[in-house]
Design an enzyme around this catalytic site. Structure first.
Site: not given
Ligand code: FCB
Length: 450
Positions: A157, A355
């Protein structure tokens, strides 16, 4: 499709002064009064540095084929450049070997936001040297682990690192540099490009980057232009250079610093173009966009600091619609489906959902069980959305749940829990939640059915 779960070094490891680890920008940022909601930091976190085998037992018990984790740059190169700390490399080597012994493939991320503080003192991601230092660090790691790791991610990110870190100031290093945050974005991309080229020259074949791209949905026609500008800073700033080797005209109009030839030097964009073999997509929620005209601000409404993460986008409002999770993020699986289909069409690259998950307020029942049925619903619906995207032609290779353990949730401290496993704040004992058992059951039935 493959399955996995993910964590990040600063969020789980603790042991921030052990075995020669240098200070990171999250150590110093979290120490600032008011920076983190509960005033806490990652110095203990889940103490995974000392409990790594127990945590890998939990990954194994889940029955997944992949474990996504990140390496702490300051454990390996404590001052960001120069001296290498072998004990840091040893730690990650043991982790990788333990995964392989268990039949789980490692998916390391080289940068999940814990920049060595010494580099921040020299300008952090606003300085070109940081991109070069990142590539050197990547090579140190690749040299040690390249014979055992097949799939690499450079950054996690970069939008958060650049714009939450250097424009909104709500993430480390907590700077409010407005348009200069675009410099950080370019240097993050450059760091990725330099690292990817050098790693590939040394034999790596699957070097990707993990982006929190978002489907951007204007609330009404009057917000279309605002939404387009938001899309430029959230999505196109990465995809343009990675796919086309260019920042697009609209982005350059709102981010003129990206025209500066001292910043974007000859050859940079050619280097970045085509440098990702795969793309990781982190998805939690769609991005709804509206604009606030004149005086129609809602009286008493707190300004959302995240609007500052889009420098140059005036009068921005970021509304949400229920249902919301405990962190205030809208639940909308359709956003994931749309994002995967569109990103595959745009890039042609293999995708991984690196994620996806949800923060809910967990309650431990009298029987000791956390019956997190809302998290199960969230995961079930987003897995279904991923499968619909695949059926529509998106080349999605894996789905990775965020996250294994309740952990340090950045500016929210320990107040928001995303884990499949709860961690007792006093004893740090781990207890799998109902969602952990549900996910493990999914893995068993899918394995039996395939
Ligand atoms: C993302 C991050 C991760 C976590 C999630 C909830 O932005 O990559 O580390 O904090 O959100």
């Amino acid at each position: 499709m493959a399955w996995g779960t993910a964590t990040a070094s600063y969020q789980i490891e603790g042991a921030t002064t052990k075995h020669g680890r240098g200070t990171s920008i999250w150590d110093t940022f979290a120490a600032r009064p008011g920076a983190v909601r509960d005033g806490r930091d990652g110095s203990v976190a889940c103490d995974s540095y000392h409990r790594v085998e127990e945590d890998l037992d939990l990954v194994e018990g889940l029955g997944v084929g992949w474990y996504r984790f990140s390496l702490a740059w300051p454990r390996i190169v404590p001052e960001g450049v120069g001296r290498i700390e072998p004990r840091g490399l040893d730690y990650y080597e043991r982790l990788v070997d333990s995964l392989l012994t268990r039949g789980i493939a490692p998916m390391p991320t080289l940068y999940h936001w814990d920049l060595p503080h010494a580099l921040e003192d020299r300008g952090g991601w606003l300085a070109r040297e940081t991109a070069e230092a990142f590539a050197d660090y990547a090579m140190v790691v690749h040299e040690r682990l390249g014979d055992r790791v097949d799939v690499w991610a450079t950054h996690n990110e970069p939008w958060c690192a650049a714009y939450l870190g250097y424009a909104a100031g709500v993430h480390a290093p907590g700077r409010r540099e407005d348009a200069d945050a675009h410099r950080a974005a370019h240097h993050l991309l450059l760091g990725h490009g330099l690292a990817a080229h050098r790693m590939r020259a040394a034999g790596a074949s699957a070097v990707g980057i993990v982006l929190n791209l978002a489907p951007v949905w204007p609330e009404r026609a009057e917000a279309d232009e605002t939404a387009d500008n938001v899309d430029a800073i959230r999505n196109r700033v990465w995809l343009g250079p990675l796919v086309d080797g260019a920042y697009d005209e609209r982005l350059l109009a709102i981010a003129p610093v990206l025209v500066d030839e001292e910043l974007v030097r000859e050859g940079d964009l050619d280097l970045i173009a085509g440098s990702a073999d795969w793309l990781g997509i982190n998805y939690y929620t769609p991005l709804r966009v509206d604009r606030q005209d004149g005086d129609d601000a809602v009286p008493g409404a707190a300004p959302n600091p995240e609007t500052h993460a889009y420098p140059g986008v005036e009068h921005l409002v970021l509304p949400t619609r229920p249902p919301l999770t405990d962190i205030g993020w809208e639940v909308e699986p359709r956003g994931l489906e749309e994002l995967l289909v569109q990103t595959h069409a745009r890039t042609g690259l293999p995708l991984v959902v690196t994620e996806n998950g949800a923060a809910y307020r967990d309650v431990v029942g009298a029987d000791g069980v956390v019956a997190d049925l809302d998290r199960i619903d969230y995961l079930r619906d987003h897995i279904a959305a991923t499968e619909r995207a695949r059926a529509a032609g998106a080349d999605v290779r894996a789905y990775v749940v965020w996250t294994l353990l309740d952990n340090f949730e950045w500016a929210e401290g320990y107040t928001k829990t995303f884990g499949l496993v709860s961690v007792d704040p006093a004893t740090l004992d781990r207890t799998p939640k109902a969602s952990y058992h549900w996910f493990a059951e999914q893995m068993r039935t899918r394995a039996a059915g395939s």
